[in-house]
Motif scaffolding. Structure first.
Motif, PDB file in Angstrom:
ATOM      1  N   ASN A 200      -8.057  19.615  23.397  1.00  0.00           N
ATOM      2  CA  ASN A 200      -7.468  19.011  24.583  1.00  0.00           C
ATOM      3  C   ASN A 200      -7.087  20.096  25.601  1.00  0.00           C
ATOM      4  OD1 ASN A 200      -6.026  17.604  26.514  1.00  0.00           O
ATOM      5  ND2 ASN A 200      -4.774  16.472  25.037  1.00  0.00           N
ATOM      6  N   PRO A 201      -7.731  20.125  26.784  1.00  0.00           N
ATOM      7  CA  PRO A 201      -7.420  21.168  27.773  1.00  0.00           C
ATOM      8  C   PRO A 201      -5.999  21.047  28.316  1.00  0.00           C
ATOM      9  CG  PRO A 201      -8.858  19.506  28.733  1.00  0.00           C
ATOM     10  CD  PRO A 201      -8.789  19.214  27.263  1.00  0.00           C
ATOM     11  N   ASP A 202      -5.381  19.862  28.179  1.00  0.00           N
ATOM     12  CA  ASP A 202      -4.027  19.651  28.677  1.00  0.00           C
ATOM     13  C   ASP A 202      -2.976  19.749  27.573  1.00  0.00           C
ATOM     14  OD1 ASP A 202      -4.998  19.130  31.286  1.00  0.00           O
ATOM     15  OD2 ASP A 202      -5.441  17.057  30.727  1.00  0.00           O
ATOM     16  N   TRP A 203      -3.408  20.162  26.402  1.00  0.00           N
ATOM     17  CA  TRP A 203      -2.486  20.276  25.271  1.00  0.00           C
ATOM     18  C   TRP A 203      -1.433  21.359  25.564  1.00  0.00           C
ATOM     19  CZ3 TRP A 203      -0.487  17.979  21.386  1.00  0.00           C
ATOM     20  CH2 TRP A 203       0.051  18.670  20.302  1.00  0.00           C
ATOM     21  N   PRO A 204      -0.130  21.017  25.498  1.00  0.00           N
ATOM     22  CA  PRO A 204       0.907  21.995  25.836  1.00  0.00           C
ATOM     23  C   PRO A 204       1.109  23.071  24.770  1.00  0.00           C
ATOM     24  CG  PRO A 204       1.903  19.945  25.111  1.00  0.00           C
ATOM     25  CD  PRO A 204       0.425  19.683  25.220  1.00  0.00           C
ATOM     26  N   GLY A 205       0.638  22.807  23.563  1.00  0.00           N
ATOM     27  CA  GLY A 205       0.780  23.783  22.498  1.00  0.00           C
ATOM     28  C   GLY A 205      -0.265  24.874  22.604  1.00  0.00           C
ATOM     29  N   PRO A 206      -0.291  25.774  21.631  1.00  0.00           N
ATOM     30  CA  PRO A 206      -1.275  26.871  21.666  1.00  0.00           C
ATOM     31  C   PRO A 206      -2.702  26.352  21.548  1.00  0.00           C
ATOM     32  CG  PRO A 206      -0.152  26.792  19.545  1.00  0.00           C
ATOM     33  CD  PRO A 206       0.573  25.847  20.440  1.00  0.00           C
ATOM     34  N   LYS A 207      -3.582  26.867  22.397  1.00  0.00           N
ATOM     35  CA  LYS A 207      -4.989  26.451  22.373  1.00  0.00           C
ATOM     36  C   LYS A 207      -5.713  27.081  21.183  1.00  0.00           C
ATOM     37  CE  LYS A 207      -4.940  24.066  26.245  1.00  0.00           C
ATOM     38  NZ  LYS A 207      -3.540  24.266  26.633  1.00  0.00           N
TER      39      LYS A 207
END
Length: 228
Positions: A200-207
């Motif tokens: 998810n590109p909008d994931w607030p956690g670490p990519k």
């Protein structure tokens, strides 16, 4: 929150799922007629209510659960494949590679270094449309880290015996965590190092999360089922 995943053979499973949902009632009617079994007889012999059978025949229940499907198949002396896929198949035919049922387990159970066959309370099962080992299992997606490929509530089939190669979606476990449980991410390699990637590109956690020595792969995603 961590989520889940699935991989490979999207079109194969989607075709199978759509075909099954649109033809189950039609197949059941044909097989009941061939077997000479009435709606009342089928309900009584399968241990189901007449209302449940009626909902299937009228399309209100588009895809019955595995226990219901197996009970109906047993009464009609046909295979599950004949009910779901097409009544024209021979009884012993297997139209989809790996066509069998696997248990839905929790993320905590998936994190245990224990064979699925040894776990208790495996009371919900799903038919897996792709090849999967005897220790394969299903997980229900939670959270948003793997969107848009995997959404909360999706059912993902995991095979512990498939090699975990870079680019595959995996169920990973950190045995160094206080309460280890599985998380599903994309396994990627950068030089000699491996990482777990959220899609998810909008994931607030670490990519990207480093794949450390305390981590292991509990299995690789081989298929997905979306409940409606």
């Amino acid at each position: 929150m961590h989520t889940t995943l699935r991989l490979l053979k999207y079109s194969h499973w989607n075709f199978y799922r759509d075909r099954a949902m649109s033809t189950f009632a039609q197949n059941l009617r044909a097989l009941m007629k061939k077997s000479g079994v009435s709606q009342n007889e089928l309900a009584r012999s399968a241990g189901l209510t007449q209302s449940a059978i009626n909902k299937i025949l009228t399309g209100k229940t588009k895809q019955p659960g595995i226990d219901t499907t197996e009970a109906i198949a047993r009464v009609l002396n046909v295979s599950v494949a004949q009910l779901i896929y097409t009544p024209d198949l021979p009884k012993d035919a297997d139209p989809v590679a790996g066509f069998r049922r696997v248990p839905l387990i929790s993320w905590v159970q998936a994190g245990l270094p224990t064979p699925v066959s040894s776990l208790d309370d495996l009371d919900k099962w799903y038919i897996c449309p792709v090849s999967i080992s005897n220790e394969g299992f299903a997980l229900k997606v939670r959270g948003e880290s793997m969107e848009p490929m995997f959404y909360e509530g999706d059912i993902v089939f995991i095979d512990p015996e498939v090699p975990a190669e870079s680019g595959r979606i995996v169920a990973a476990v950190d045995d160094g965590a206080p309460d280890p449980e599985a998380t599903l991410k994309k396994l990627v390699k950068d030089g000699p190092d491996y990482y777990l990637k959220a899609l998810n590109p909008d994931w607030p956690g670490p990519k990207f999360q480093p794949f450390t020595q305390s981590m292991r792969i509990a299995g690789v995603a081989v298929g997905k089922y979306v409940e409606l």
